[in-house]
Design a protein around this motif. Structure first.
Motif, PDB file in Angstrom:
ATOM      1  N   LEU A  21       0.824  -1.212   0.000  1.00  0.00           N
ATOM      2  CA  LEU A  21       0.000   0.000   0.000  1.00  0.00           C
ATOM      3  C   LEU A  21       0.857   1.261   0.000  1.00  0.00           C
ATOM      4  O   LEU A  21       0.554   2.227  -0.715  1.00  0.00           O
ATOM      5  N   ALA A  22       1.911   1.275   0.788  1.00  0.00           N
ATOM      6  CA  ALA A  22       2.783   2.452   0.855  1.00  0.00           C
ATOM      7  C   ALA A  22       3.471   2.708  -0.484  1.00  0.00           C
ATOM      8  O   ALA A  22       3.520   3.853  -0.952  1.00  0.00           O
ATOM      9  N   VAL A  23       3.985   1.661  -1.118  1.00  0.00           N
ATOM     10  CA  VAL A  23       4.668   1.827  -2.403  1.00  0.00           C
ATOM     11  C   VAL A  23       3.658   2.219  -3.484  1.00  0.00           C
ATOM     12  O   VAL A  23       3.914   3.133  -4.273  1.00  0.00           O
ATOM     13  N   PHE A  24       2.514   1.546  -3.506  1.00  0.00           N
ATOM     14  CA  PHE A  24       1.475   1.899  -4.476  1.00  0.00           C
ATOM     15  C   PHE A  24       1.027   3.340  -4.259  1.00  0.00           C
ATOM     16  O   PHE A  24       0.871   4.110  -5.215  1.00  0.00           O
ATOM     17  N   GLY A  25       0.843   3.717  -3.000  1.00  0.00           N
ATOM     18  CA  GLY A  25       0.462   5.098  -2.683  1.00  0.00           C
ATOM     19  C   GLY A  25       1.508   6.093  -3.130  1.00  0.00           C
ATOM     20  O   GLY A  25       1.187   7.169  -3.661  1.00  0.00           O
ATOM     21  N   ALA A  26       2.779   5.760  -2.942  1.00  0.00           N
ATOM     22  CA  ALA A  26       3.866   6.649  -3.369  1.00  0.00           C
ATOM     23  C   ALA A  26       3.876   6.803  -4.888  1.00  0.00           C
ATOM     24  O   ALA A  26       4.089   7.905  -5.406  1.00  0.00           O
ATOM     25  N   THR A  29       0.662   8.959  -5.837  1.00  0.00           N
ATOM     26  CA  THR A  29       0.800  10.367  -5.447  1.00  0.00           C
ATOM     27  C   THR A  29       1.913  11.069  -6.220  1.00  0.00           C
ATOM     28  O   THR A  29       1.843  12.269  -6.445  1.00  0.00           O
ATOM     29  N   ASP A  30       2.923  10.314  -6.655  1.00  0.00           N
ATOM     30  CA  ASP A  30       3.949  10.889  -7.522  1.00  0.00           C
ATOM     31  C   ASP A  30       3.341  11.253  -8.870  1.00  0.00           C
ATOM     32  O   ASP A  30       3.549  12.350  -9.385  1.00  0.00           O
ATOM     33  N   LEU A  31       2.577  10.325  -9.431  1.00  0.00           N
ATOM     34  CA  LEU A  31       1.946  10.577 -10.728  1.00  0.00           C
ATOM     35  C   LEU A  31       0.954  11.737 -10.664  1.00  0.00           C
ATOM     36  O   LEU A  31       0.783  12.476 -11.639  1.00  0.00           O
ATOM     37  N   LEU A  32       0.295  11.899  -9.513  1.00  0.00           N
ATOM     38  CA  LEU A  32      -0.675  12.981  -9.326  1.00  0.00           C
ATOM     39  C   LEU A  32      -0.021  14.272  -8.841  1.00  0.00           C
ATOM     40  O   LEU A  32      -0.710  15.267  -8.623  1.00  0.00           O
ATOM     41  N   ASP A  33       1.290  14.234  -8.633  1.00  0.00           N
ATOM     42  CA  ASP A  33       2.059  15.381  -8.137  1.00  0.00           C
ATOM     43  C   ASP A  33       1.531  15.884  -6.786  1.00  0.00           C
ATOM     44  O   ASP A  33       1.447  17.084  -6.542  1.00  0.00           O
ATOM     45  N   GLU A  34       1.178  14.935  -5.933  1.00  0.00           N
ATOM     46  CA  GLU A  34       0.725  15.235  -4.560  1.00  0.00           C
ATOM     47  C   GLU A  34       1.904  14.986  -3.627  1.00  0.00           C
ATOM     48  O   GLU A  34       1.993  13.959  -2.960  1.00  0.00           O
ATOM     49  N   ILE A  35       2.807  15.946  -3.578  1.00  0.00           N
ATOM     50  CA  ILE A  35       4.106  15.748  -2.926  1.00  0.00           C
ATOM     51  C   ILE A  35       3.992  15.486  -1.429  1.00  0.00           C
ATOM     52  O   ILE A  35       4.754  14.683  -0.883  1.00  0.00           O
ATOM     53  N   VAL A  36       3.060  16.131  -0.744  1.00  0.00           N
ATOM     54  CA  VAL A  36       2.926  15.905   0.699  1.00  0.00           C
ATOM     55  C   VAL A  36       2.492  14.461   0.961  1.00  0.00           C
ATOM     56  O   VAL A  36       3.097  13.767   1.792  1.00  0.00           O
ATOM     57  N   TRP A  37       1.475  14.002   0.245  1.00  0.00           N
ATOM     58  CA  TRP A  37       1.032  12.615   0.422  1.00  0.00           C
ATOM     59  C   TRP A  37       2.098  11.636  -0.058  1.00  0.00           C
ATOM     60  O   TRP A  37       2.273  10.562   0.514  1.00  0.00           O
ATOM     61  N   HIS A  38       2.813  12.019  -1.106  1.00  0.00           N
ATOM     62  CA  HIS A  38       3.908  11.191  -1.606  1.00  0.00           C
ATOM     63  C   HIS A  38       4.963  10.989  -0.507  1.00  0.00           C
ATOM     64  O   HIS A  38       5.440   9.873  -0.285  1.00  0.00           O
ATOM     65  N   TYR A  40       4.484  11.214   2.747  1.00  0.00           N
ATOM     66  CA  TYR A  40       3.918  10.367   3.811  1.00  0.00           C
ATOM     67  C   TYR A  40       4.005   8.891   3.426  1.00  0.00           C
ATOM     68  O   TYR A  40       4.348   8.047   4.265  1.00  0.00           O
ATOM     69  N   CYS A  41       3.704   8.603   2.181  1.00  0.00           N
ATOM     70  CA  CYS A  41       3.817   7.211   1.715  1.00  0.00           C
ATOM     71  C   CYS A  41       5.272   6.744   1.772  1.00  0.00           C
ATOM     72  O   CYS A  41       5.547   5.601   2.164  1.00  0.00           O
ATOM     73  N   GLY A  42       6.198   7.618   1.397  1.00  0.00           N
ATOM     74  CA  GLY A  42       7.619   7.275   1.449  1.00  0.00           C
ATOM     75  C   GLY A  42       8.101   7.041   2.872  1.00  0.00           C
ATOM     76  O   GLY A  42       8.851   6.101   3.142  1.00  0.00           O
ATOM     77  N   SER A 110      16.774   8.384  -0.164  1.00  0.00           N
ATOM     78  CA  SER A 110      17.122   9.547  -0.994  1.00  0.00           C
ATOM     79  C   SER A 110      16.045  10.624  -0.891  1.00  0.00           C
ATOM     80  O   SER A 110      16.359  11.822  -0.899  1.00  0.00           O
ATOM     81  N   GLY A 111      14.799  10.223  -0.751  1.00  0.00           N
ATOM     82  CA  GLY A 111      13.713  11.189  -0.599  1.00  0.00           C
ATOM     83  C   GLY A 111      13.840  12.039   0.649  1.00  0.00           C
ATOM     84  O   GLY A 111      13.391  13.193   0.675  1.00  0.00           O
ATOM     85  N   LEU A 112      14.451  11.505   1.674  1.00  0.00           N
ATOM     86  CA  LEU A 112      14.654  12.272   2.909  1.00  0.00           C
ATOM     87  C   LEU A 112      15.560  13.481   2.685  1.00  0.00           C
ATOM     88  O   LEU A 112      15.494  14.461   3.428  1.00  0.00           O
ATOM     89  N   PHE A 113      16.409  13.409   1.680  1.00  0.00           N
ATOM     90  CA  PHE A 113      17.413  14.443   1.428  1.00  0.00           C
ATOM     91  C   PHE A 113      17.120  15.295   0.193  1.00  0.00           C
ATOM     92  O   PHE A 113      17.953  16.075  -0.226  1.00  0.00           O
TER      93      PHE A 113
END
Length: 184
Positions: A21-26, A29-38, A40-42, A110-113
């Motif tokens: 679910l987390a990877v699918f959500g990421a 949300t990446d495809l939808l450009d929803e960076i905050v939710w992206h 959270y999923c990450g 990498s997303g953390l940085f």
């Protein structure tokens, strides 16, 4: 005679479905450009990965990496035999699991940085230099192709096993048990 054997314990199964679910959500949300939710999923994927790495060292027998990371000999045997039954992942599946964990770990860390200097800065970006942020931005931007690829490979393997080999992999990952044929 068939008997059921518990292969996937509850924490492993909860990890698996939460991670999916987390990877699918990421991805979504990446495809939808929803960076905050992206993000959270990450973060969720990263926490689950940390749990799985620990559980792979201290969990029950079938959850431990030492029981399913294949040797070179087991890989050769797998490719030389047309049918081979294993309790958990076959050697190729085990390598695929390790690849998925590693690829998503690289993506999450990498997303953390990362810092796009407009709408989002990862929580660790402020603690490293500009060159490190640029490197992490590049890794994060390019590694997502590997994430998509390993997820697609995983789904194709499940479909192949279900349709061609008539082996249901989803059911056991829900209830944890595998039917084992025993000689009497």
């Amino acid at each position: 005679m068939t008997t059921k054997l518990r292969i996937w314990d509850l924490p492993t199964r909860l990890f698996h479905w939460g991670f999916a679910l987390a990877v699918f959500g990421a991805i979504i949300t990446d495809l939808l450009d929803e960076i905050v939710w992206h993000s959270y999923c990450g973060y969720t994927a990263l926490v689950l990965l940390i749990f799985r790495l620990i559980w792979g060292l201290i969990g029950p027998y079938h959850a431990r990496f030492s029981t399913f990371i294949p040797s070179l000999a087991s890989l050769k045997a797998f490719f030389n035999q047309s049918s081979q039954t294993t309790l958990g992942h076959n050697p190729l599946g085990a390598l695929s699991v390790m690849a998925m964990l590693g690829i998503v770990l690289v993506q999450a860390v990498s997303g953390l940085f990362t810092d796009d200097e407009i709408t989002f800065a990862g929580p660790m970006a402020k603690y490293v230099g500009e060159s490190t942020v640029k490197l992490m931005n590049s890794i994060h931007a390019n590694n997502h192709v590997l994430v998509y690829g390993i997820v697609a490979l995983h789904l194709l393997a499940i479909i192949y096993y279900q349709m061609i080999k008539k082996n249901n992999l989803v059911g056991p990952m829900l209830h944890g048990d595998k039917n084992i044929i025993k000689d009497e």
